[in-house]
Design an enzyme around this catalytic site. Sequence first.
Site, mmCIF file in Angstrom:
data_model
loop_
_atom_site.group_PDB
_atom_site.id
_atom_site.type_symbol
_atom_site.label_atom_id
_atom_site.label_comp_id
_atom_site.label_asym_id
_atom_site.label_seq_id
_atom_site.Cartn_x
_atom_site.Cartn_y
_atom_site.Cartn_z
ATOM 1 N N ASP A 1 100.088 -64.259 -105.496
ATOM 2 C CA ASP A 1 100.161 -65.175 -106.635
ATOM 3 C C ASP A 1 101.612 -65.510 -106.960
ATOM 4 O O ASP A 1 102.506 -64.685 -106.755
ATOM 5 C CB ASP A 1 99.467 -64.510 -107.844
ATOM 6 N N ASN B 1 89.855 -72.590 -106.081
ATOM 7 C CA ASN B 1 91.033 -73.385 -105.677
ATOM 8 C C ASN B 1 90.669 -74.798 -105.211
ATOM 9 O O ASN B 1 91.521 -75.683 -105.164
ATOM 10 C CB ASN B 1 91.833 -72.678 -104.574
HETATM 11 C C1 FPP Z 1 98.700 -68.541 -105.353
HETATM 12 O O1 FPP Z 1 99.855 -69.049 -105.952
HETATM 13 C C2 FPP Z 1 98.651 -68.857 -103.939
HETATM 14 C C3 FPP Z 1 97.660 -69.549 -103.311
HETATM 15 C C4 FPP Z 1 96.498 -70.092 -104.027
HETATM 16 C C5 FPP Z 1 97.709 -69.851 -101.866
HETATM 17 C C6 FPP Z 1 98.213 -68.758 -100.984
HETATM 18 C C7 FPP Z 1 98.659 -69.353 -99.715
HETATM 19 C C8 FPP Z 1 99.727 -68.946 -98.987
HETATM 20 C C9 FPP Z 1 100.556 -67.788 -99.320
HETATM 21 C C10 FPP Z 1 100.145 -69.704 -97.804
HETATM 22 C C11 FPP Z 1 99.282 -69.640 -96.608
HETATM 23 C C12 FPP Z 1 98.644 -68.359 -96.326
HETATM 24 C C13 FPP Z 1 98.264 -67.917 -95.106
HETATM 25 C C14 FPP Z 1 97.408 -66.721 -95.018
HETATM 26 C C15 FPP Z 1 98.642 -68.573 -93.860
HETATM 27 P P1 FPP Z 1 99.690 -70.171 -107.064
HETATM 28 O O2 FPP Z 1 99.709 -71.492 -106.398
HETATM 29 O O3 FPP Z 1 98.468 -69.902 -107.869
HETATM 30 O O4 FPP Z 1 100.978 -69.954 -107.910
HETATM 31 P P2 FPP Z 1 101.151 -70.141 -109.493
HETATM 32 O O5 FPP Z 1 100.213 -69.161 -110.139
HETATM 33 O O6 FPP Z 1 102.582 -69.804 -109.722
HETATM 34 O O7 FPP Z 1 100.834 -71.553 -109.809
#
Ligand code: FPP
Length: 247
Positions: free
Chosen positions: A21, A69
Amino acid sequence: MSFKEKIDTHRLPKHIAVIMDGNGRWAKQQGKNRIFGHTNGVRAVRETAEACAELGVQYLTVYAFSTENWNRPEMEVNALMALLVNTIDGELKTLTKNDIRLGVIGDVDSLPASVAKQLRNAIEKTAHCKRMQLTLALSYSGKAEIVRAMKQIALKVQSGEIGLHEITDDLIHRNLYTYGMPDPELLIRTSGEQRLSNFLLWQLAYAEFYFTEVFWPDFDREELYKAVYTYQNRERRFGKTSEQLHS
Ligand code: FPP
């Protein structure tokens, strides 16, 4: 002194689960868009997977995309899907070289065909790898996983294949996506948020939770070692008393 040297390699968690996150907030801090955060999050996945494999952790499961998501802006969803295709393709050699098997949990059929195809290819090409399993939770929902398991079991009861008395913890486990994996002993969540967000609801029943303020793109080997070290210093009582454990 690195936390790595403090880790007792004989008492490692077999399975670590991670809620990655903070990509969006990390990017915002740098004056960049959210996609920049996700792109930089890939490095953290790579580093965490390598560190876990080197330590001797057998399973690493990362929450890459929840069913919720899908409600994000279309541009972000498309960018995440493109990132997944490119990453899976780009990392295939490294996974094989490091003897890491790829797995997936979630509703794969709801993913774009290109992502599902890359995934199936990578899962097939790494199926022989033995050192560690890296599982991506994609289009994943813990509640949906339990509902799916209940329906599978209900069908068997309805057809007379099994009786009510055969519905046990173990039968439920055998009907989850994670069948065959031990339950995670350690859950890590980055970015300061302290909730489960529908991740591995059944499987995390006895896991130790480790929360860190670090945003996912900044998570690295040392952070992983620190989480494992902290886990090893917790007393896991499983309902017993501390005295019972030490007698
Ligand atoms: C959460 O941060 C992250 C995600 C929903 C996506 C995770 C994806 C990756 C790390 C990249 C690709 C992964 C792989 C396995 C190849 P957020 O967007 O919710 O952050 P925020 O809470 O700060 O808005």
